[in-house]
Scaffold this motif. Structure first.
Motif, PDB file in Angstrom:
ATOM      1  N   LEU A 141       0.803  -1.233   0.000  1.00 41.31           N
ATOM      2  CA  LEU A 141       0.000   0.000   0.000  1.00 41.31           C
ATOM      3  C   LEU A 141       0.830   1.275   0.000  1.00 41.31           C
ATOM      4  O   LEU A 141       0.272   2.363   0.106  1.00 41.31           O
ATOM      5  CB  LEU A 141      -0.946   0.000   1.202  1.00 41.31           C
ATOM      6  N   THR A 142       2.129   1.133  -0.145  1.00 42.95           N
ATOM      7  CA  THR A 142       2.991   2.313  -0.133  1.00 42.95           C
ATOM      8  C   THR A 142       2.593   3.278  -1.256  1.00 42.95           C
ATOM      9  O   THR A 142       2.480   2.879  -2.413  1.00 42.95           O
ATOM     10  CB  THR A 142       4.468   1.895  -0.316  1.00 42.95           C
ATOM     11  N   GLY A 143       2.360   4.511  -0.871  1.00 43.28           N
ATOM     12  CA  GLY A 143       2.036   5.551  -1.859  1.00 43.28           C
ATOM     13  C   GLY A 143       0.587   5.563  -2.293  1.00 43.28           C
ATOM     14  O   GLY A 143       0.204   6.390  -3.121  1.00 43.28           O
ATOM     15  N   LYS A 144      -0.219   4.671  -1.743  1.00 45.44           N
ATOM     16  CA  LYS A 144      -1.634   4.642  -2.128  1.00 45.44           C
ATOM     17  C   LYS A 144      -2.468   5.375  -1.082  1.00 45.44           C
ATOM     18  O   LYS A 144      -2.444   5.004   0.084  1.00 45.44           O
ATOM     19  CB  LYS A 144      -2.111   3.195  -2.286  1.00 45.44           C
ATOM     20  N   LYS A 145      -3.182   6.390  -1.540  1.00 45.96           N
ATOM     21  CA  LYS A 145      -3.933   7.201  -0.583  1.00 45.96           C
ATOM     22  C   LYS A 145      -5.442   7.017  -0.708  1.00 45.96           C
ATOM     23  O   LYS A 145      -6.162   7.166   0.281  1.00 45.96           O
ATOM     24  CB  LYS A 145      -3.568   8.672  -0.761  1.00 45.96           C
TER      25      LYS A 145
END
Lengths: 138, 141
Positions: free
Chosen positions: B90-94
């Protein structure tokens, strides 16, 4: 002098007769392995809270709480059936509220199976609430 | 009078393009297929009334009837591993839609097993998409 034997001309074409059979076998494989069913469930973004936070929330604001203990379902410490819980949660009109007011504490004590827990979570979620799991202290 | 000869048309089905059609269909199925990452044979999903249809997601966490935990179909030892794995995905997913994590759990699994996993997904920033089966509401008199 004997003449050298004529070299036999070999057919250089790739045999393509069975290509369609292979392709259709692949199609059958993909038809059988494809899942056409869609997932059903509910989505929930869970803010977690420990027991002390829960206690603070309960005293400061009247955060509604669902408890599961000994196979019984309780809403704000009162024993209810699943249908009653649904009705009580709908009465709160959580869908119209915002932020912290949407939060419903979910606390399970002792041995609780996922089925019971899931039904409680689904009821809160369907009523427009945000489930906050209260983890038992050590 | 000499009658004109009628040409007989041989009733042959043209099969030359059959292979091409079949391969086009194969490509279609390859592109539209969703291969199951999880082995869900040992998971009996819970039932509830208030369920809606969900879209498939790339990240999945499951717990089977023996209490075994799986992250994207691979067995993992602890909720901490799941937390690290989910956080990595989920890195960078907002957007909440991009942060969905499909959670499957057998209905008989105890709270001691599934609660830390739910907390781990939550800590990693995942939005839980809890999979279940819809049960029909009882008939009211």
């Amino acid at each position: 002098m004997p003449f050298a034997r004529r070299k036999e001309k070999r057919d250089l074409d790739i045999p393509t007769d069975s290509v369609s059979d292979i392709a259709f076998l692949l199609i059958i494989f993909f038809i059988l392995t494809t899942t056409l069913s869609k997932l059903s469930g509910f989505t929930a973004e869970l803010p977690s809270a420990d027991a002390s936070q829960k206690q603070a929330a309960a005293t400061d604001t009247k955060t509604p709480g669902v408890q599961i203990a000994g196979g019984k379902l309780l809403f704000n410490e009162q024993e209810v059936s699943l249908d009653t819980l649904r009705d009580r949660l709908l009465d709160l009109q959580l869908g119209k509220k915002e932020g912290q007011e949407k939060v419903v504490m979910l606390e399970a004590a002792g041995a609780v199976d996922y089925q019971t827990y899931y039904q409680a979570m689904a009821a809160i979620s369907a009523a427009g609430g945000v489930v906050a799991i209260v983890e038992e202290g050590e | 009078m000499k009658l004109p000869k009628t040409r007989r048309v041989t009733p042959a089905v043209p099969l030359a393009s059959m292979g091409d059609i079949a391969f086009l269909l194969t490509i279609f199925f390859i592109l539209t297929s969703n291969f199951a990452k999880d082995d869900t044979r040992k998971i009996k999903p819970p039932t509830a009334r208030e369920l809606e249809q969900m879209e498939k997601q790339n990240v999945s966490v499951s717990i089977d009837s023996d209490g075994g935990m799986f992250f994207n179909g691979r067995p993992v030892a602890s909720p901490a591993t799941i937390e690290a794995g989910v956080a990595g995905f989920l890195t960078g997913k907002k957007d909440p839609k991009d942060r969905m994590v499909v959670f499957r759990c057998d209905q008989g699994v105890d709270k001691k097993v599934f609660e830390p996993v739910l907390a781990a997904i939550s800590k990693a920033g995942g939005v839980i998409a809890a999979v279940g089966e819809s049960s029909q509401p009882p008939a009211r008199n």
